[in-house]
Design a protein around this motif. Structure first.
Motif, PDB file in Angstrom:
ATOM      1  N   LEU A 144      87.169 -47.180 -59.054  1.00 16.88           N
ATOM      2  CA  LEU A 144      87.723 -46.779 -57.761  1.00 16.88           C
ATOM      3  C   LEU A 144      88.602 -45.543 -57.904  1.00 16.88           C
ATOM      4  O   LEU A 144      88.582 -44.660 -57.046  1.00 16.88           O
ATOM      5  N   ARG A 145      89.359 -45.462 -58.995  1.00 13.46           N
ATOM      6  CA  ARG A 145      90.183 -44.268 -59.228  1.00 13.46           C
ATOM      7  C   ARG A 145      89.299 -43.033 -59.354  1.00 13.46           C
ATOM      8  O   ARG A 145      89.610 -41.978 -58.810  1.00 13.46           O
ATOM      9  N   LEU A 146      88.204 -43.174 -60.073  1.00 10.78           N
ATOM     10  CA  LEU A 146      87.279 -42.059 -60.244  1.00 10.78           C
ATOM     11  C   LEU A 146      86.647 -41.663 -58.909  1.00 10.78           C
ATOM     12  O   LEU A 146      86.575 -40.471 -58.571  1.00 10.78           O
ATOM     13  N   LEU A 147      86.230 -42.657 -58.145  1.00  9.24           N
ATOM     14  CA  LEU A 147      85.641 -42.394 -56.829  1.00  9.24           C
ATOM     15  C   LEU A 147      86.638 -41.709 -55.905  1.00  9.24           C
ATOM     16  O   LEU A 147      86.323 -40.705 -55.264  1.00  9.24           O
ATOM     17  N   ALA A 148      87.874 -42.231 -55.846  1.00 12.14           N
ATOM     18  CA  ALA A 148      88.891 -41.646 -54.973  1.00 12.14           C
ATOM     19  C   ALA A 148      89.352 -40.285 -55.488  1.00 12.14           C
ATOM     20  O   ALA A 148      89.605 -39.369 -54.700  1.00 12.14           O
ATOM     21  N   GLY A 149      89.461 -40.150 -56.813  1.00  5.21           N
ATOM     22  CA  GLY A 149      89.935 -38.899 -57.398  1.00  5.21           C
ATOM     23  C   GLY A 149      88.966 -37.750 -57.252  1.00  5.21           C
ATOM     24  O   GLY A 149      89.370 -36.589 -57.217  1.00  5.21           O
TER      25      GLY A 149
ATOM     26  N   GLY B 255      96.291 -47.814 -58.313  1.00  5.48           N
ATOM     27  CA  GLY B 255      96.533 -48.887 -59.257  1.00  5.48           C
ATOM     28  C   GLY B 255      95.359 -49.820 -59.455  1.00  5.48           C
ATOM     29  O   GLY B 255      95.510 -50.890 -60.022  1.00  5.48           O
ATOM     30  N   THR B 256      94.194 -49.444 -59.005  1.00  2.00           N
ATOM     31  CA  THR B 256      93.018 -50.311 -59.109  1.00  2.00           C
ATOM     32  C   THR B 256      92.207 -49.950 -60.348  1.00  2.00           C
ATOM     33  O   THR B 256      92.649 -49.187 -61.186  1.00  2.00           O
ATOM     34  N   GLY B 257      91.014 -50.460 -60.442  1.00  6.05           N
ATOM     35  CA  GLY B 257      90.144 -50.202 -61.592  1.00  6.05           C
ATOM     36  C   GLY B 257      89.740 -48.745 -61.717  1.00  6.05           C
ATOM     37  O   GLY B 257      89.846 -47.963 -60.779  1.00  6.05           O
ATOM     38  N   TRP B 258      89.254 -48.405 -62.882  1.00  2.00           N
ATOM     39  CA  TRP B 258      88.906 -47.011 -63.163  1.00  2.00           C
ATOM     40  C   TRP B 258      87.797 -46.489 -62.266  1.00  2.00           C
ATOM     41  O   TRP B 258      87.783 -45.307 -61.916  1.00  2.00           O
TER      42      TRP B 258
END
Length: 109
Positions: free
Chosen positions: A33-38, A28-31
């Motif tokens: 961090l989502r990209l980094l985690a994904g 649910g964070t910014g794009w």
């Protein structure tokens, strides 16, 4: 049956990587961090498996250490899927992985 079990184990390995990617992209964070985690999460899981879990791993673990490693590695996939909001599929994945690994141990795969 043994060949089918090896296929299930392989598909479970892919499911773990995919589950971590799903978790990362649904944070649910910014794009950024989502990209980094994904992308980074699955990359980390692949690196760990290639170092310690794969049949031709450079530092393949055995015995109790292998059991702990695989419990954590496969468990991380199920937990990631549950954290992404897919509790029922996470439970199915955990049960299938557990049964398949138990058969693998019984059959010395």
């Amino acid at each position: 049956m043994k060949t089918l079990n090896l296929l299930i184990i392989f598909l479970s390995e892919l499911a773990v990587i995919g589950s971590v990617a799903i978790w990362g992209f649904t944070l649910g964070t910014g794009w950024a961090l989502r990209l980094l985690a994904g992308i980074g999460g699955p990359a980390l899981m692949i690196a760990l498996w290639s170092l310690f879990g794969a049949p031709d791993a450079a530092h393949k673990v055995h015995g109790a250490t292998r059991a702990v490693f695989e419990t954590g590695w496969f468990g991380a996939g199920a937990v990631a899927l549950a954290l992404a909001g897919y509790a029922a599929p996470a439970l199915v994945l955990a049960v299938v992985m557990t049964l398949s690994k138990c058969l693998a141990v019984t059959w010395h795969q």
